[in-house]
Design a protein around this motif. Sequence first.
Motif, mmCIF file in Angstrom:
data_model
loop_
_atom_site.group_PDB
_atom_site.id
_atom_site.type_symbol
_atom_site.label_atom_id
_atom_site.label_comp_id
_atom_site.label_asym_id
_atom_site.label_seq_id
_atom_site.Cartn_x
_atom_site.Cartn_y
_atom_site.Cartn_z
ATOM 1 N N GLU A 347 0.820 -1.210 0.000
ATOM 2 C CA GLU A 347 0.000 0.000 0.000
ATOM 3 C C GLU A 347 0.856 1.262 0.000
ATOM 4 O O GLU A 347 1.844 1.352 0.743
ATOM 5 N N ALA A 423 -0.880 -9.582 -3.463
ATOM 6 C CA ALA A 423 -2.252 -9.142 -3.740
ATOM 7 C C ALA A 423 -2.401 -7.656 -3.445
ATOM 8 O O ALA A 423 -3.034 -6.909 -4.217
ATOM 9 N N GLY A 424 -1.829 -7.233 -2.342
ATOM 10 C CA GLY A 424 -1.907 -5.821 -1.993
ATOM 11 C C GLY A 424 -1.213 -4.931 -3.003
ATOM 12 O O GLY A 424 -1.706 -3.858 -3.363
ATOM 13 N N LEU A 426 -0.587 -5.587 -6.290
ATOM 14 C CA LEU A 426 -1.310 -5.555 -7.561
ATOM 15 C C LEU A 426 -2.549 -4.677 -7.458
ATOM 16 O O LEU A 426 -2.879 -3.925 -8.391
ATOM 17 N N LYS A 427 -3.244 -4.759 -6.338
ATOM 18 C CA LYS A 427 -4.428 -3.926 -6.133
ATOM 19 C C LYS A 427 -4.049 -2.447 -6.097
ATOM 20 O O LYS A 427 -4.740 -1.593 -6.676
ATOM 21 N N GLN A 428 -2.929 -2.139 -5.431
ATOM 22 C CA GLN A 428 -2.494 -0.739 -5.325
ATOM 23 C C GLN A 428 -2.081 -0.187 -6.686
ATOM 24 O O GLN A 428 -2.431 0.945 -7.036
ATOM 25 N N GLU A 430 -3.055 -1.147 -9.624
ATOM 26 C CA GLU A 430 -4.267 -0.966 -10.433
ATOM 27 C C GLU A 430 -4.987 0.325 -10.050
ATOM 28 O O GLU A 430 -5.428 1.089 -10.918
ATOM 29 N N ALA A 431 -5.096 0.570 -8.749
ATOM 30 C CA ALA A 431 -5.764 1.789 -8.289
ATOM 31 C C ALA A 431 -4.979 3.029 -8.715
ATOM 32 O O ALA A 431 -5.571 4.010 -9.197
ATOM 33 N N SER A 434 -5.413 3.884 -12.307
ATOM 34 C CA SER A 434 -6.723 4.496 -12.574
ATOM 35 C C SER A 434 -6.725 5.972 -12.204
ATOM 36 O O SER A 434 -7.394 6.785 -12.861
#
Length: 559
Positions: A347, A423-424, A426-428, A430-431, A434
């Motif tokens: 994060e 996972a954290g 890849l999610k970060q 991606e966000a 965006s």
Amino acid sequence: MKEYSRRDFLKGTAVGVIGLSGLSLITGCNSTTAPAEKGSELTWDQETEIIVVGTGTVITAAIAACEMGISSITVLEKDENIFGGTSTTSGGGYALPGFLNDFKEENNGDSREKCLAYMQAVGEDRMSLSVMESFVDHAQEYCDWTRQALGWSRFIHSGAHNDYYDRYPESIVVGRGSAFPLDQDNQMLMAGAQWKQYREYIDTHDQIELMMGTAAEELIVDENRQVIGVIARQGEKTLRIKAAKGVILGTGGFDYNEAMRRNHLSFPLYRSCSSRNNTGDGQKMGARLGAQLALMDRVMGVPFIYDNPVWNPGDDRNYGIMATSALADWACYLKFPHAICVNAKGERFADESREYDVFSRAFSAYDTGTLNYENIPGYFICDADYTSQFKLPGGATVEALPDYIQRYDSLEALAAGMGIDPAGLLKQVEAFNSYVDAGADLQWHRGESENALRTLQSNSYMALPGTDFSQFTTLTATLGKIEKAPFYCCRYVPGTCGTRGGLLTDGQAQVLDQDNKPIAGLYAVGTCSAGVAGYWAGGACISQGCVMAYVAAKQLAAQ
């Protein structure tokens, strides 16, 4: 060498070295004292009117005192060879009120009231308004004095490192930070040139005696508890030096005193570009006399590139590697597009484009789930679009990667190799991508600060000459997707350019005791004092130290 008898002592002419028995304000302060030679003749090895301890910003006090007619000033410098301490490693800029005469043409809208309101906000209601007022009210006088004493023609703003807290009340875009003096030929004087001039002044004025390799260790007081001298160590020799008017301390912070760091700071430090002589000497000497200490939990932070290929939490105790300035990221690599900084959860934990001290404050966050400082270390991550335009942290290149920067073909591999939650991460990413598409960082507001952009523009040109920075004309220019392999990663850790806490002073730079009463004959400036208003803009360290040193000299000269 003048000798004093027991009778002289009773009359108040001689001295005793006073320490408060059992005083334990700071660990590392020996509550015992050097023996006062009571019952026998006391001798001074040297006598002077004013003792100045240190050669950083406090050196202004020695020069000002000389200009104000003080006939003898003794300057004690702990280092045998280096004149200027941490100050000489700085840029040499000043954070000054924007309403001063030199800045009127800028029409920045600043005023005494606005400046004080902003400084109070930065001080978080923990700092003295009277000290802020003294600084603001003496700043113009100090600037005028530099013309007369040093031959400087004026101060000009560099355009970068302005108000670091630009969301605070009464912040302005340009006008308070990183003002540099110009000499008579209108050449900008950086820190090295300033301290060279200070040294030349001292070497050519017989009223000032500079004693290199001489460390002040104890303050000497009379029976009225007025400070009248110091005990200093010069090699194997102990010296008692009398000060007829007073002592001005400018010994710096306590970055290299492990006991003080662990007792007072709320999170570990791993690197510092401050002087290795910053061991809390002034704070300890003052505490032995009952002086108040304030802001001891705060530092002037700088994020550092971690130069060990393997993470070792115990490196915060390794002073051999702690003292370095080569890998300090003042305001450069973290700010470039196509890069982010995350923690072990993957994060982001700050606006990467913020100024070094502001960004560094995010390192102190404590995770109650993992029971750890969740942002130490931080992980710098960038992609191939980044490396096609910019150098990697520390000035590295993809052709010659140092061992502390790792290359990976995918973000999944990077997470596994660096110990980041995949996972954290890849999610970060991606966000974040965006946000780049939307042109707005909804998470940390990166790309919204004009001051941060100006600092990026200024520091990047200096750090990476030859690179095309023409793209950095809009606030959102610091945003850029992270999507093109290969990816690169290195760790970041919290560091300092100085600790901030120290002796509490009044508006005359005089040290206060536990009852908020001035300790007669004792003054403190710079980072061995609690300071003026924190790190409000670029050059705050230099300006508050120099201006308040001038104030202290003025007070002593008036006696």
